[in-house]
Design an enzyme around this catalytic site. Structure first.
Site, short mmCIF file in Angstrom:
data_model
loop_
_atom_site.label_atom_id
_atom_site.label_comp_id
_atom_site.label_asym_id
_atom_site.label_seq_id
_atom_site.Cartn_x
_atom_site.Cartn_y
_atom_site.Cartn_z
N GLU A 127 0.84 -1.20 0.00
CA GLU A 127 0.00 0.00 0.00
C GLU A 127 0.88 1.26 0.00
OE1 GLU A 127 -4.09 1.37 2.25
OE2 GLU A 127 -2.41 0.75 3.49
N MET A 275 -0.52 -3.84 8.36
CA MET A 275 -1.11 -3.73 7.02
C MET A 275 -2.12 -4.84 6.82
SD MET A 275 -1.46 -2.29 4.14
CE MET A 275 -2.46 -2.87 2.78
N ASN A 277 -3.38 -6.84 4.60
CA ASN A 277 -3.40 -7.80 3.51
C ASN A 277 -4.43 -8.90 3.82
OD1 ASN A 277 -0.86 -6.52 2.58
ND2 ASN A 277 -0.02 -7.59 4.36
N GLU A 308 -6.90 -3.89 11.96
CA GLU A 308 -6.62 -4.66 10.74
C GLU A 308 -7.69 -5.70 10.49
OE1 GLU A 308 -4.42 -3.28 9.01
OE2 GLU A 308 -3.63 -2.07 10.66
#
Length: 852
Positions: A127, A275, A277, A308
């Site tokens: 990102e 992050m 994902n 997240e």
């Protein structure tokens, strides 16, 4: 057209021309210690006769073939990607082979060698648009595709990616058979330590989702970290918090977790907190605590985990079309993390932390000249990367909290459930969500969106009242100030001293709008000692406390029973200090009065940091040197020695390592260094004593500690400690290293931290002109993360002078890249604020008192 800094218009044109179907990606991580070999076969359809490009940032393009026909490799330029000329309306298969350097900046495919044991670890970070650093792709969020992934690695490694892995010899394979944006693909590879369990729960069905009984759901969970951290991995606690998140989201979101398994990988040298994902969340491995950690750090880690996890629905399942709606992704996840923490976990005062931490970040960002609307134009990727800020995360989340209060909790969740059901596996915008919230609540929200999302700035709310002879309010109202007057859902709280405790005895909740709103419910009510116009922190605003409330609050901060009310006073006092309506020395005195009585440890850490900032930036330097630093050191030392529990003592001790030391503090830290077995605390003490000049041989002390603590965190702490030494020669050497562009992202971060330790100002002042000579070159030549970290962290904030402002103004008259201009503009504004507030502190009168 540009691949490196893709524009919104280019992305829109490309997505109209091309539909991405599938990527077959093979990465060979064994080819070299310097680079990997990436082979991508992309299948897509062109919808018209036209030309476009596919993104790639490679060291060397080895081969490229379109439908089997070779394309010239010399036409490739990393700035512009691989040109795809003369496309027809048909299906295509593009095969690209490239050699790509491993990253040391946390972007693309990052390679790390653990100094503790020599083992090598890899992870990806894509990102906003760095998938192109690993494989050829149409690197924009609205061009979702499916994937076949293969990785050649040593056969004793673990490979964790978005889907379960199967092995074919030394090749790990995974199939992502659901549509996913390129920035959400991930791989982690290396000898990672693994822990597993399973979450078992139920999906609660609601009227907005398919009817039926609660549905049993089962999700395999994995947690991974480096081998050298395995003994410190508190995986049972981490699994508990993760499962609590699954419980909360399945009860409220109305959509079962969609990615089969859920892995969390703690990775080294990570730039962000984590992050999202899909099914493969990466988290900075500083969250594996190798030393004693405070409650706040555990709370922040749990917040990150829940943030997240929320993204699996909001961001991954339903994705923004373009980065204009980045705010919605991050704001929703930030709001979700806070509400799930407060209602599902041990961190039941998460909204108090939110009020003190997230709100402070948002208020500061929103008062900069570079502030922007929550929902803002993101014209290109460089602008997007600048917008990972306090507006996008914290103000947006604050506004969502306000919206939830405005439409009602159940209506808000009902709209969210409709949103997931309507846009699953697709892209959507805020207008889509707003429509679902309107349908669920029956309220027209278009005016609300315009007021809150398309404007800038923060309103100030103040109570305006008269008190009758009998001690009751004869009239009571709320005044609203600001360039844009908004509709707010607020609660007005009345507080008084009852014995030794300040308690609320009356609250009214209402909607306000316009310049003035009367509150007739309070007419005839006994007048309060303290009035809070944003009681319970329902809205996003600054509170202007009336003179009597301010005086009472500051004199009785340690007696306020409710932690939310108390933190709202801390917040108001800090914002007044920043605004110059409270002197810095008076804020420090307030902290001295109330710190040891503060029960919310997250708030305690924050106010101690703010007291240090007040002395560093906003206090008259002569007073700070003669009196202020000694006072604060005494307060911190007293807390370190006499606080009610060991954790509070640790918080005070850590804060003590970041201030100018007096004799008693110096002796205390020397004793800690001699006796403590806590590595983090020892390193903090060493850095503080190095900066103070209290060590006879700083290098020998640092070298001995490095040998004692031969870990990645120890190595980074040593870099910070060496950078903290306050000599002209050392600061110049560290400065050169920072601007060399040769440091990894974490090396850079720790050297920047050490550069500005207490006592550094006189040694850094000669470097001010050099910053303005080097900043533009650094911005142009370094990667995005390194450039942003360097030009922000090395800005000469130590130089609080009119001359420094003049230098910044001269620099800003140049033709600069937009991102660099924004950084320098913001830092210049902070310097100007510091200069104004130092004058306020030296004058001896709060401007708030003068106005009253």
């Amino acid at each position: 057209m540009t691949s490196v800094n893709l524009t919104r218009d280019e992305a829109a044109k490309r997505s109209q021309l091309v539909t991405a179907h599938h990527y077959d990606v093979h990465l060979d991580l064994t080819a070299s210690e310097e680079y990997f070999v990436s082979t991508t076969t992309a299948t897509f359809r062109a919808h018209a006769k036209d030309s476009t490009f596919i993104d790639l940032r490679a060291g060397e393009l080895v081969d490229v073939r379109l439908n089997g026909n070779p394309l010239p490799t010399n036409a490739y330029n990393p700035t512009y990607g691989i040109p795809l000329s003369g496309l027809q309306e048909m299906d295509y298969e593009l095969k690209v082979t490239a050699k790509i350097p491993f990253s040391r900046t946390g972007e693309g495919l990052h390679r790390f060698v653990d100094p503790a044991d020599g083992k090598t670890y890899f992870y990806t970070q894509f990102e906003a648009a760095d998938a192109k650093r690993v494989f050829a792709c149409f690197d924009q969020p609205d061009m979702k595709a499916t994937y076949d992934l293969a990785f050649t690695v040593p056969d004793d490694w673990k490979v964790i990616t978005n889907s379960p892995v199967t092995w074919d010899g030394a090749t790990a394979r995974a199939k992502v058979d659901y549509p996913l944006s390129t920035y959400l693909i991930a791989v982690c590879a290396g000898p990672y330590h693994e822990e597993t369990t399973t979450w078992r729960g139920e999906l609660t069905h609601h009227p907005e989702t398919p009817e039926g009984q609660p549905e049993a759901v089962e999700v395999p969970l994995g947690i991974y970290c480096r081998q050298s951290l395995a003994d410190h991995l508190d995986y049972e606690r981490l699994f508990t918090e993760t499962k609590q998140g699954f419980d909360f989201y399945h009860r409220n979101f109305g959509y079962a977790y969609p990615y089969g398994k859920y892995d969390q990988i703690f990775v080294p040298e990570f730039n962000a907190g984590a992050m999202e994902n899909a099914g493969c969340v990466t988290i900075r491995d500083e969250y594996v605590f190798t030393s004693q950690a405070t409650h706040y750090r555990y709370e922040r880690r749990a917040d990150t985990i829940l943030h997240e996890l929320a993204h699996m629905w909001f961001g991954d399942l339903v994705t923004m079309r373009w980065w204009d709606d980045l705010w919605l992704n991050e704001s929703f996840a930030t709001w979700s993390a806070a509400i799930s923490q407060a209602e599902e976990t041990e961190y039941d005062t998460a909204w108090v932390t939110f009020a003190n931490v997230e709100k402070s970040w948002a208020y500061q960002q929103d008062q900069l000249p570079t502030t922007h609307p929550i929902s803002t134009d993101a014209t290109d990727i460089e602008t997007v990367e600048q917008n990972f800020d306090g507006i996008t995360y914290a103000k947006g989340a604050s506004v969502l909290k306000q919206l939830q209060a405005y439409v009602g909790r159940e209506n808000f969740f009902a709209g969210v459930r409709r949103h997931f059901a309507a846009h699953q596996w697709d892209n959507a915008s805020f207008s889509d969500l707003l429509g679902h919230l309107e349908d669920a609540s029956g309220r027209d929200l278009s005016f609300w969106a315009q007021q809150w999302l398309k404007t800038t700035g923060v309103n100030t709310l103040a109570a305006k009242f008269n008190v009758a002879d009998d001690g009751t309010y004869s009239d009571f109202g709320i005044k609203q100030y600001g360039d844009t007057l908004r509709t707010h859902r607020i609660a007005v709280g009345l507080y008084r001293l009852e014995g030794d405790t300040v308690r609320r005895y009356q609250q009214v909740e209402l909607d306000i709008s316009g310049e003035a709103t009367s509150v007739p419910q309070l007419n005839g009510v006994a007048a309060a000692d303290m009035v809070l116009v944003n009681d319970d922190d329902l809205t996003y605003c600054l509170q202007d406390l009336d003179t009597a409330s301010l005086r009472f609050a500051t004199e009785n901060i340690d007696k306020i029973a409710d932690p939310m009310a108390r933190t709202l006073i801390w917040s108001a006092a800090w914002e007044m200090t920043r605004a110059g309506t409270m002197r810095a020395r008076d804020f420090v005195a307030l902290v001295a009065r109330g710190a040891q009585a503060e029960t919310e440890r997250a708030v305690l850490e924050r106010i101690l940091m703010q007291a240090t900032t007040a002395l560093t930036n906003y206090a008259d330097p002569q007073w700070a040197e003669a009196t202020g630093w000694g006072q604060l050191a005494d307060v911190l030392l007293d807390g370190a020695e006499h606080s009610r529990d060991a954790e509070s003592q640790l918080i005070f001790t850590q804060a003590l390592t970041k201030v100018h030391l007096n004799d008693a503090a110096r002796t205390f830290l020397q004793d800690k260094l001699a006796s403590s077995e806590d590595n983090d605390l020892r390193w903090r003490a060493i850095a503080a004593l190095v900066a103070d000049g209290a060590l006879d041989d700083p290098e020998a002390t640092i070298a001995a500690e490095e040998q004692r603590d031969n870990t990645a965190s120890g190595r980074q702490a040593a870099l910070r400690a060496r950078a903290a030494e306050n000599t002209d020669a050392n600061k110049k050497q560290v400065w050169e290293e920072i601007f060399s562009g040769e440091l990894s992202n974490l090396e850079l971060r720790h050297k920047l931290e050490g550069l500005t330790y207490p006592g550094s100002t006189e040694h850094l002042l000669p470097l001010t002109p050099d910053y303005f000579e080097r900043a533009e070159k650094m911005w142009s030549n370094a990667s995005g993360e390194v450039a942003l970290t360097t030009v922000t962290g090395a800005y000469p904030r130590w130089d609080v002078s009119e001359e420094a402002l003049t230098r910044a103004d001269e620099f800003l008259r140049r033709d600069l890249p937009g991102g660099l201009r924004r950084v320098v503009t913001e830092q210049r504004d902070r310097t100007a604020r510091a200069l104004r507030n130092r004058a306020v502190d030296a004058n001896g009168t709060n401007s708030h008192d003068a106005e009253k």
